[in-house]
Design an enzyme around this catalytic site. Structure first.
Site, mmCIF file in Angstrom:
data_model
loop_
_atom_site.group_PDB
_atom_site.id
_atom_site.type_symbol
_atom_site.label_atom_id
_atom_site.label_comp_id
_atom_site.label_asym_id
_atom_site.label_seq_id
_atom_site.Cartn_x
_atom_site.Cartn_y
_atom_site.Cartn_z
ATOM 1 N N GLU A 137 32.151 -30.937 -20.276
ATOM 2 C CA GLU A 137 31.191 -31.923 -20.788
ATOM 3 C C GLU A 137 31.905 -33.087 -21.478
ATOM 4 O O GLU A 137 32.610 -32.863 -22.473
ATOM 5 C CB GLU A 137 30.272 -31.240 -21.808
ATOM 6 C CG GLU A 137 29.294 -32.195 -22.478
ATOM 7 C CD GLU A 137 28.575 -31.571 -23.670
ATOM 8 O OE1 GLU A 137 29.118 -30.620 -24.280
ATOM 9 O OE2 GLU A 137 27.489 -32.039 -24.007
ATOM 10 N N ASP A 172 25.350 -34.534 -20.839
ATOM 11 C CA ASP A 172 24.597 -34.682 -22.082
ATOM 12 C C ASP A 172 24.203 -36.154 -22.197
ATOM 13 O O ASP A 172 25.062 -37.034 -22.357
ATOM 14 C CB ASP A 172 25.481 -34.230 -23.256
ATOM 15 C CG ASP A 172 24.721 -34.193 -24.570
ATOM 16 O OD1 ASP A 172 23.930 -35.119 -24.819
ATOM 17 O OD2 ASP A 172 24.948 -33.254 -25.353
ATOM 18 N N GLN A 198 21.774 -31.820 -21.028
ATOM 19 C CA GLN A 198 21.351 -31.706 -22.428
ATOM 20 C C GLN A 198 20.772 -33.053 -22.869
ATOM 21 O O GLN A 198 21.194 -34.108 -22.376
ATOM 22 C CB GLN A 198 22.521 -31.309 -23.323
ATOM 23 C CG GLN A 198 23.022 -29.895 -23.028
ATOM 24 C CD GLN A 198 24.298 -29.552 -23.765
ATOM 25 O OE1 GLN A 198 25.182 -30.395 -23.901
ATOM 26 N NE2 GLN A 198 24.410 -28.315 -24.221
ATOM 27 N N GLU A 234 19.226 -30.379 -27.231
ATOM 28 C CA GLU A 234 20.367 -30.188 -28.133
ATOM 29 C C GLU A 234 20.388 -31.349 -29.131
ATOM 30 O O GLU A 234 21.065 -32.347 -28.922
ATOM 31 C CB GLU A 234 21.678 -30.162 -27.331
ATOM 32 C CG GLU A 234 22.868 -29.759 -28.192
ATOM 33 C CD GLU A 234 24.205 -29.913 -27.469
ATOM 34 O OE1 GLU A 234 24.374 -30.848 -26.664
ATOM 35 O OE2 GLU A 234 25.091 -29.093 -27.743
HETATM 36 O O1 LIG Z 1 28.115 -31.451 -28.802
HETATM 37 C C1 LIG Z 1 27.672 -31.216 -27.687
HETATM 38 O O2 LIG Z 1 27.074 -32.074 -27.057
HETATM 39 C C2 LIG Z 1 27.775 -29.915 -27.077
HETATM 40 O O3 LIG Z 1 27.221 -29.727 -26.042
HETATM 41 C C3 LIG Z 1 28.525 -28.847 -27.713
HETATM 42 O O4 LIG Z 1 28.801 -27.880 -26.757
HETATM 43 C C4 LIG Z 1 29.754 -29.210 -28.434
HETATM 44 O O5 LIG Z 1 30.036 -28.229 -29.363
HETATM 45 MG MG LIG Z 2 26.055 -31.394 -25.360
#
Ligand SMILES: O=C(O)C(=O)[C@@H](O)CO
Ligand SMILES: [Mg+2]
Length: 251
Positions: A137, A172, A198, A234
């Site tokens: 990621e 993300d 995410q 997240e």
């Molecule tokens: O911070 C993020 O975005 C994450 O996905 C975590 O896995 C990092 O610790």
């Molecule tokens: Mg993340």
């Protein structure tokens, strides 16, 4: 349609960890992820997930917990033994929890040697765990100073170089907004590599309904592009977790 998971390290923190599972299910999530589950016996976590009817979607390597531990060792030259030891522990947890993905964290490092170390460690890991799905990621360096993997094209290059069916990209959208600015453009470039998504609002990393990322449009792009993986919440709730869930599409 993609399914939604709650990151229990960041959401429902009004409750003890084992009680967060039922709260997530009641709120309408179908899965959960935990960044670093290693403080609680896997069988207790597994029982809580099963009794809430939730799938465990993702855990991170390595063991140090969320509160202050280093964010991985995979790109750190000289830490290969530590990486392997931690990876095996993550694998045991993932197996016990039936976690769908393991996010392999590169940690703080820089330069060509770090890149070579990350590639060598990932090449080892994909063979060590042929039946596990591993992700990497890109994470922004404003929030995580010095983090090695902070570039989507670098992540894509590394995935191409490893060329293993069990390694993919963790996208993300908050980090994409921080790193690239245009989330949708980043998505369009790397979508075929993505195994896990995410989300969080930007700025602030709060609820997806707060800030300038157009999540209804992003979800539509995922749907139109045929993404069938999980979308994980997240973020750091700005309010009580349940009060802030108005963004969550419910059937
Ligand atoms: O911070 C993020 O975005 C994450 O996905 C975590 O896995 C990092 O610790
Ligand atoms: Mg993340």
């Amino acid at each position: 349609m993609a399914r939604f998971a709650a990151n229990l390290t960041m959401l429902f923190t009004e409750l003890p960890m084992l009680d967060r599972f039922a709260a997530a299910a009641d709120a309408g999530f179908q899965g959960v992820e935990i960044l670093f589950p290693y403080d609680i016996p896997a069988r207790e976590l597994s029982r809580a997930a099963v009794s809430a009817g939730l799938e465990m979607v993702l855990i991170n390597t390595p063991p140090p917990n969320w509160a202050g531990g280093p964010r991985g060792f995979a790109a750190q030259p000289g830490q290969e033994d530590r990486f392997r030891h931690d990876f095996d522990r993550a694998l045991r947890f993932a197996q016990a929890l039936r976690a769908r993905h393991i996010h392999v964290m590169s940690g703080v490092a820089e330069g060509a040697q770090a890149r070579a170390t990350l590639i060598a460690n990932l090449a080892w890991a994909v063979q060590r765990a042929p039946h596990a799905s591993l992700t990497i990621e890109p994470i922004n360096r404003t929030d995580f100073p010095g983090y090695f993997l902070s570039d989507f094209d670098l992540a894509a290059d590394i995935i191409a170089q490893i060329d293993a069916p069990n390694l993919g990209l963790q996208f993300d959208a908050y980090h994409a907004r921080m790193i690239e600015g245009d989330v949708m453009a980043a998505w369009q470039r790397v979508a075929p590599l993505v195994r896990h998504v995410q989300i969080a609002g930007w700025p602030g990393r709060h609820e997806p309904s707060m800030g300038d990322i157009d999540y209804p449009a992003f979800f539509a792009a995922l749907e139109d592009g045929g993404y069938r993986g999980w979308i994980s919440a997240e973020y750091n709730p700005a309010r009580h977790t349940e009060t802030g869930l108005d963004w969550l599409p419910r059937p």
